[in-house]
Design an enzyme around this catalytic site. Structure first.
Site, mmCIF file in Angstrom:
data_model
loop_
_atom_site.group_PDB
_atom_site.id
_atom_site.type_symbol
_atom_site.label_atom_id
_atom_site.label_comp_id
_atom_site.label_asym_id
_atom_site.label_seq_id
_atom_site.Cartn_x
_atom_site.Cartn_y
_atom_site.Cartn_z
ATOM 1 N N LYS A 258 52.861 21.736 46.159
ATOM 2 C CA LYS A 258 53.644 21.665 47.401
ATOM 3 C C LYS A 258 52.978 20.681 48.335
ATOM 4 C CE LYS A 258 55.016 26.279 46.356
ATOM 5 N NZ LYS A 258 53.979 26.936 45.559
ATOM 6 N N GLU B 149 57.001 37.956 26.427
ATOM 7 C CA GLU B 149 57.962 38.996 26.830
ATOM 8 C C GLU B 149 59.322 38.817 26.169
ATOM 9 O OE1 GLU B 149 55.903 37.329 28.702
ATOM 10 O OE2 GLU B 149 55.158 38.495 30.398
ATOM 11 N N THR C 91 50.179 39.685 26.859
ATOM 12 C CA THR C 91 50.128 38.347 27.458
ATOM 13 C C THR C 91 48.643 38.003 27.625
ATOM 14 O OG1 THR C 91 50.129 39.224 29.694
ATOM 15 C CG2 THR C 91 52.271 38.741 28.728
ATOM 16 N N TRP D 295 58.229 19.331 46.771
ATOM 17 C CA TRP D 295 57.628 19.842 45.544
ATOM 18 C C TRP D 295 57.366 18.703 44.566
ATOM 19 C CZ3 TRP D 295 60.161 25.080 43.723
ATOM 20 C CH2 TRP D 295 59.936 26.051 44.715
HETATM 21 P P1 ADP Z 1 50.863 33.142 28.803
HETATM 22 O O1 ADP Z 1 51.838 33.220 29.970
HETATM 23 O O2 ADP Z 1 49.870 34.197 28.829
HETATM 24 O O3 ADP Z 1 50.364 31.754 28.550
HETATM 25 P P2 ADP Z 1 53.069 33.038 26.963
HETATM 26 O O4 ADP Z 1 52.753 32.388 25.686
HETATM 27 O O5 ADP Z 1 53.974 34.176 26.967
HETATM 28 O O6 ADP Z 1 51.723 33.497 27.529
HETATM 29 O O7 ADP Z 1 53.556 31.930 27.960
HETATM 30 C C1 ADP Z 1 54.867 31.828 28.433
HETATM 31 C C2 ADP Z 1 54.977 30.672 29.375
HETATM 32 O O8 ADP Z 1 54.634 29.451 28.717
HETATM 33 C C3 ADP Z 1 56.370 30.437 29.884
HETATM 34 O O9 ADP Z 1 56.685 31.293 30.954
HETATM 35 C C4 ADP Z 1 56.296 28.971 30.311
HETATM 36 O O10 ADP Z 1 55.695 28.818 31.588
HETATM 37 C C5 ADP Z 1 55.369 28.380 29.292
HETATM 38 N N1 ADP Z 1 56.144 27.697 28.261
HETATM 39 C C6 ADP Z 1 56.455 28.154 27.035
HETATM 40 N N2 ADP Z 1 57.164 27.237 26.353
HETATM 41 C C7 ADP Z 1 57.321 26.168 27.173
HETATM 42 C C8 ADP Z 1 57.969 24.897 27.072
HETATM 43 N N3 ADP Z 1 58.591 24.510 25.968
HETATM 44 N N4 ADP Z 1 57.928 24.078 28.139
HETATM 45 C C9 ADP Z 1 57.295 24.427 29.262
HETATM 46 N N5 ADP Z 1 56.657 25.603 29.414
HETATM 47 C C10 ADP Z 1 56.667 26.460 28.395
#
Ligand code: ADP
Length: 556
Positions: free
Chosen positions: A450, A334, A191, A455
């Protein structure tokens, strides 16, 4: 009763074998800046075999880790398939991570060999003295004597090779080991580590196989498709595209280092691209470019967007101006990474309000991905499209833990364990689920604002702001407020040459969102800072605000 079925393992090598024979004439088209070069899937098969022999020659056995430091191109894809097929583990390094993180992940994963693009070799040579686990460097393409000397200099480096020369005399077939367990690691990804050290995920052959089939099916990808893979191969498995190409026979168009809107538009026209995948900022830039330049993108009918929320205005514009469906996908490193895809049910009338509700949602859970919404008191929320909770997921391509090598501190171990809840992965994403399994995210748990006990969704605000014709990009973060605890700060990038002011935009927002959500604090910025994979980097904006580095106008 025992089944009578054969227990053939689901291996990357079987996808490679299938693609390179059944779809021998499908292609990897790599952009060169002025045109393209072509590698057929048959050649991918022979070169993967040659690379595997060469890697064995460099001592790669068992589950040793081979790293890449590359753009999206044919050689990167060959490594993507060859390394897991021989039983080793592919670790595609994120070339945009900060050096300390690159050093951390390379060392943590115990990488032995690295394949580096020649155009990245010079910056990579600066990191190499710190990448102590590496022994061999393979460079894809010609380099200068000076760069070669820099790569050869560190004491722990035993050899530096040229990719083509290294594989040239190797046998063109390889007995891919069949005793590999489908649950063994085939590749890994970290990540991006927004807080603390990046955390590693080790994908299995089985998880990559099943995930590729689910994404191929979810996007209806077929032989004959030409897919523009803008999502980097180092970003969460490139969303499964390297593998789904092999099983579907879809041709991949690889942009290499040419990731700006102009070359991407040229590639779409020249290579008759039918679909693609990338983060919202990429497609947003492309849209702006297409507004000003006459490019024929009529071959393209689908662009998958994920990684962060796709603004509805972007989806509408692509559909209305170019008849391109933006397919919203949600996932995480993940999760291999795809968990949902937003394809509306067939009975929904195209263009209706319902249709757009489905399209703009994060998408429907893929078969294989189970989800549940957990409320503040650990109570499960109903799938009614209203009740909000943190999404937890489980399934065959979702990680059950993080990759640990024993070097983690107790605090890191506890942090890793805290991401799991009775066998489910806590996503950190907050939203709703409809009865028919469509996910709508309101925010990341850490980005929700918040305000006075209520929210505010930063994503909802950004989506509305980005629908304003003179707003190119907008990012909203919560900032401390004496009266309300937290209030939204809107940072906007305005269209070039516009006379629109933030006061005008604030006024315009008035009837689009509840009055109490309208931000008082505004900043006009040149560009929204982006993370290493091109997402809006909110922590940078928060820090800039805290340091007084933003020119904030307070209105209302
Ligand atoms: P990092 O968390 O390091 O940026 P990731 O690419 O694994 O790496 O990111 C996953 C996160 O990206 C998700 O938990 C979510 O918050 C966000 N995410 C991914 N796709 C979407 C989407 N289509 N809409 C909103 N958020 C998204």
């Amino acid at each position: 009763m025992k089944s009578t079925m054969q227990t053939t393992p689901l291996l990357i090598s079987s996808m490679l074998r299938y693609g390179s024979t059944i779809h021998a004439s499908a292609k990897i088209i790599t952009w060169t800046g002025t045109g393209s070069r072509t590698t057929t899937f048959a050649e991918v098969g022979t070169k993967a075999a040659q690379l595997a022999h060469a890697l064995r020659g460099l001592g790669i056995t068992g589950d040793q880790r081979v790293a890449t430091f590359m753009w999206n191109n044919a050689e990167h894809l060959i490594a993507y398939l060859a390394v897991p097929s021989m039983g080793a583990v592919l670790h595609a390094l994120n070339i945009r991570l900060f050096p300390p993180q690159i050093i951390y992940v390379t060392t943590h994963a115990d990488n032995k060999v690295v394949i580096v693009d020649n155009t990245l070799a010079q910056p990579f040579s600066g990191l190499l003295p710190h990448l102590k686990t590496l022994r061999h460097v393979i460079v894809n393409g010609p380099i200068s004597d000076e760069v070669r000397a820099a790569l050869e200099a560190p004491e722990h480096i035993e050899s530096v090779h040229d990719f083509d020369t290294l594989i040239a005399d190797q046998p063109t077939s390889f007995d891919w080991p069949e005793d590999v367990n489908e649950n063994d690691a085939s590749s890994m990804c970290y990540t991006s580590g927004t807080t603390g050290n990046p955390k590693g995920v080790a994908y299995s052959h089985r998880s990559n196989y099943l995930h590729a089939m689910a994404v191929q099916n979810g996007l209806s990808i077929r032989q004959g498709d030409h897919l523009l893979v803008v999502v980097p191969l180092f970003h969460a498995n490139a969303w499964g595209f390297p593998y789904l190409a092999m099983i579907s026979g879809a041709t991949l168009v690889m942009p290499d280092r040419f990731l700006q809107a102009e070359p991407l538009a040229t590639m779409i026209e020249a290579e008759k691209v039918t679909g693609g995948a990338g983060v919202p900022t990429i497609w947003n830039d492309l849209l702006q470019y297409l507004d000003k330049n006459p490019v024929d993108v009529s071959s393209c009918s689908m662009l998958m967007v994920g990684g962060s929320a796709a603004p509805p205005a972007l989806m509408h514009a692509f559909k209305e101006k170019h008849n391109i469906d933006i397919i919203h996908g949600w996932g995480m490193t993940e999760m291999s990474p795809v968990g949902t895809l937003s394809v509306p049910p067939v009975e929904v009338e195209v263009g209706s309000d319902d249709y757009w509700r489905y399209r703009t949602a994060q998408g429907r859970l893929l078969p294989g991905v189970e989800g549940r919404l957990v409320g503040p008191d650990d109570d499960l929320q109903p799938w009614d499209g209203q009740s909000v909770g943190e999404l937890e997921v489980r399934g065959p391509w979702i990680t059950g833990s993080y990759f640990a090598n024993g070097s983690e501190s107790p605090a890191e171990q506890a942090e890793m364990e805290s991401k799991f809840h009775d066998g489910w992965l806590r996503t950190g994403d907050v939203g709703t689920l409809t009865a028919d399994g469509f996910l709508v995210l309101t925010d990341r748990a850490k980005d929700v604002i918040k305000s006075g006990g209520e929210w505010i969704s930063s994503v909802d605000l950004e989506n509305v702001l980005m629908a304003h014709p003179d707003v190119r990009e907008a990012s909203v973060v919560g900032v401390p407020d004496d009266k309300w605890g937290e209030r939204p700060l809107a940072s906007v990038v305005l269209a070039e040459g516009t006379a629109t002011t933030v006061a005008d935009i604030r006024e315009w927002l008035g009837d689009k969102i509840p009055r109490w959500q309208v931000p008082e604090r505004w900043a006009v910025i040149d560009e929204v800072p982006k993370t290493s994979v091109g997402k809006f980097d909110k922590k940078v904006l928060r820090a800039r605000y805290a340091e007084g580095g933003l020119d904030v106008t307070t209105l209302g």
